[in-house]
Scaffold this motif. Structure first.
Motif, short mmCIF file in Angstrom:
data_model
loop_
_atom_site.label_atom_id
_atom_site.label_comp_id
_atom_site.label_asym_id
_atom_site.label_seq_id
_atom_site.Cartn_x
_atom_site.Cartn_y
_atom_site.Cartn_z
N SER A 187 0.84 -1.21 0.00
CA SER A 187 0.00 0.00 0.00
C SER A 187 0.86 1.25 0.00
O SER A 187 0.64 2.18 -0.79
CB SER A 187 -0.94 -0.01 1.21
OG SER A 187 -1.85 -1.07 1.13
N TRP A 188 1.88 1.30 0.89
CA TRP A 188 2.70 2.51 0.91
C TRP A 188 3.64 2.59 -0.29
O TRP A 188 3.99 3.69 -0.74
CB TRP A 188 3.45 2.71 2.22
CG TRP A 188 4.34 1.63 2.74
CD1 TRP A 188 4.14 0.83 3.81
CD2 TRP A 188 5.65 1.26 2.23
NE1 TRP A 188 5.20 -0.03 4.01
CE2 TRP A 188 6.15 0.23 3.06
CE3 TRP A 188 6.43 1.71 1.18
CZ2 TRP A 188 7.39 -0.37 2.86
CZ3 TRP A 188 7.68 1.11 0.97
CH2 TRP A 188 8.14 0.09 1.80
N ASP A 205 2.79 1.68 -3.32
CA ASP A 205 1.92 2.24 -4.35
C ASP A 205 1.69 3.73 -4.12
O ASP A 205 1.65 4.52 -5.07
CB ASP A 205 0.57 1.51 -4.38
CG ASP A 205 0.69 0.09 -4.93
OD1 ASP A 205 1.70 -0.21 -5.59
OD2 ASP A 205 -0.24 -0.71 -4.68
N ALA A 206 1.51 4.13 -2.84
CA ALA A 206 1.30 5.54 -2.53
C ALA A 206 2.54 6.36 -2.87
O ALA A 206 2.43 7.49 -3.39
CB ALA A 206 0.95 5.69 -1.05
N ASN A 207 3.72 5.81 -2.61
CA ASN A 207 4.95 6.52 -2.96
C ASN A 207 5.06 6.72 -4.47
O ASN A 207 5.49 7.78 -4.95
CB ASN A 207 6.17 5.75 -2.45
CG ASN A 207 6.29 5.76 -0.94
OD1 ASN A 207 5.69 6.61 -0.26
ND2 ASN A 207 7.06 4.83 -0.40
N GLU A 227 2.77 9.45 -5.55
CA GLU A 227 3.38 10.75 -5.24
C GLU A 227 4.39 11.14 -6.30
O GLU A 227 4.46 12.30 -6.73
CB GLU A 227 4.10 10.68 -3.88
CG GLU A 227 3.22 10.83 -2.67
CD GLU A 227 4.05 10.83 -1.40
OE1 GLU A 227 5.24 11.23 -1.45
OE2 GLU A 227 3.52 10.42 -0.36
#
Length: 426
Positions: free
Chosen positions: A380-381, A383-385, A388
């Motif tokens: 999840s993080w 993918d979030a990175n 961004e």
């Protein structure tokens, strides 16, 4: 067996011994054939880096006793660019920066180029290749094209054949991009790799005035040599990073040094490697990146080449333990040790023995880490990175952000450093 042998093969392929042998062999063959020293230059009319490179070719002609053979190209290998539109936009911004750094011409707002204009200007370049003053003619064509003038020209059958021959020559020699120089089995990209070519020509005694100097080093010449900024609080230095990316490894090593010198907080944002996102990296690109990383690492005094590719399980295990390392206040040393292990030390991170070594170097507990290896919250993080990164107008790593200043590639850490030195982040 293949994974066990890979680090040793990689180390041999990029070794200084092999490089010296290849260069010696090339020089012997050149002398036996009584050939002059010749640098081949591949240009494309709508490539910002080709425009900049062309402007410095007269300097190279004056400084070194070697021939330049310029080849016009039109073909664009789209498969080599994960997101060509973002690459092109970044290249234009980068062109403005490099032009200012080296006193060259480049428009602050490049015009929009139509396919017809690109073809017409390319035809002009190809036609000028047989002229004795090709570089002067080409500069006039480039200046007019990048100022927005509408070129006149047709791509005849003869010129189209010349372009195909140039592009075939480039493929045969092993590359795919423009703004490339080729000499004796090695490729040099744009202004950023001219320093390597300068050193090679200097070593051959080809400096016309006998002075072995390097002029194209302004992006790293003063790295971490400026005084520290004032006491005002600085924003963190963000690093978008992939554990599999060789350039990310160099970028992380240098970002750690930069942060230490200027007392910055360093925050690393890992993303999945391209191949684990369903994207392809063609063999020619992988080979160039591997060898280019080695020479850049050599230049910066960073050990690289004993590579144990962490693709797949090695990456997943790295990211699965990242939150554990961060909670222990060791996010940066953890990723730095991991990157060194797989790029420098030939440690196979997909094995428990390899991972234990990395954790021990970082001061983390294997018994606490082992149960976390099967968790996948990290996706999840990651993918979030990546999301961004896309919002910043970038597509690949390493990418650096300091306040509002964004720079792509380990070559552009000087952009970040200049923002830090200014004491502001705009």
């Amino acid at each position: 067996m293949r994974k066990q042998l890979f680090p040793y093969v990689a180390r041999f392929l990029c070794s200084d011994t092999r490089l010296r042998a290849r260069r010696y062999g090339y020089e012997i063959r050149r002398r036996l054939r009584r050939q002059p020293h010749c640098v081949e230059v591949f240009l494309r009319i709508d490539d910002p880096y080709s425009y900049l490179l062309l402007q410095v070719l007269p300097q190279l002609q004056q400084r070194f006793t070697c021939r330049l053979r310029c080849c016009t190209t039109l073909e664009l290998a789209q498969e080599m660019f994960p997101d060509y539109r973002k690459w092109e936009q970044n290249a234009c911004r980068d062109g403005v920066y490099l032009a200012g750094l080296y006193g060259l011409a480049f428009p602050a707002r490049p015009p929009a180029f139509t396919p017809a204009a690109i073809t017409a200007a390319t035809a002009q370049l190809a036609a000028a290749e047989t002229e004795p003053d090709f570089i002067g003619r080409a500069l006039n064509i480039y200046h007019a094209f990048w100022s927005g003038a509408v070129p006149a020209g047709q791509l005849s059958a003869v010129l189209a054949q010349r372009l195909r021959a140039n592009e075939r020559r480039r493929r045969t020699l092993g590359h795919y991009m423009s703004a490339m120089l080729y000499y004796g089995g090695e490729w040099y990209w744009g202004l950023d790799r001219l320093d390597h070519l300068e050193r090679r020509l200097n070593a051959l005694g080809l400096a016309a005035d006998g002075r072995a100097r390097v002029d194209f080093d302004r992006t790293y010449r003063d790295f971490c040599r400026h005084g520290q900024p004032g006491a005002a609080q600085q924003p963190p230095l963000l690093v978008y990073f992939s554990i599999r990316s060789p350039y990310s490894y160099l970028g992380l090593e240098r970002a750690v040094a930069l942060a230490a010198h200027y007392r910055l907080t360093l925050e690393i944002k890992p993303v999945l490697p391209m191949l684990m996102r369903g994207m392809a990296v063609p063999p020619a690109k992988k080979w160039y990146i591997f060898l280019d990383t080695k020479r850049e690492a050599r230049k910066f005094g960073i050990d690289y080449g004993f590579v144990a590719d962490p693709l797949g399980a090695g990456t997943e295990r790295c990211y699965a333990l990242f939150e554990y390392a961060r909670s222990a206040g060791k996010a940066v040393p953890y990723l730095l040790n991991y990157a060194r292990a797989v790029n420098r030390d030939g440690i196979r991170s997909e094995t428990d023995a390899g991972l234990k070594t990395i954790l021990a170097r970082t001061g983390l507990d294997w018994d606490k880490a082992k149960p976390l290896l099967h968790r996948d919250e990290w996706r999840s993080w990651a993918d979030a990175n990546l999301a961004e990164l896309f919002t910043l107008g970038q597509w690949g790593v390493p990418c650096f952000k300091f306040g509002a200043t964004v720079a792509w590639g380990q070559d552009r850490l000087d952009v970040i450093e200049r923002a830090v030195v200014r004491g502001r982040s705009d």
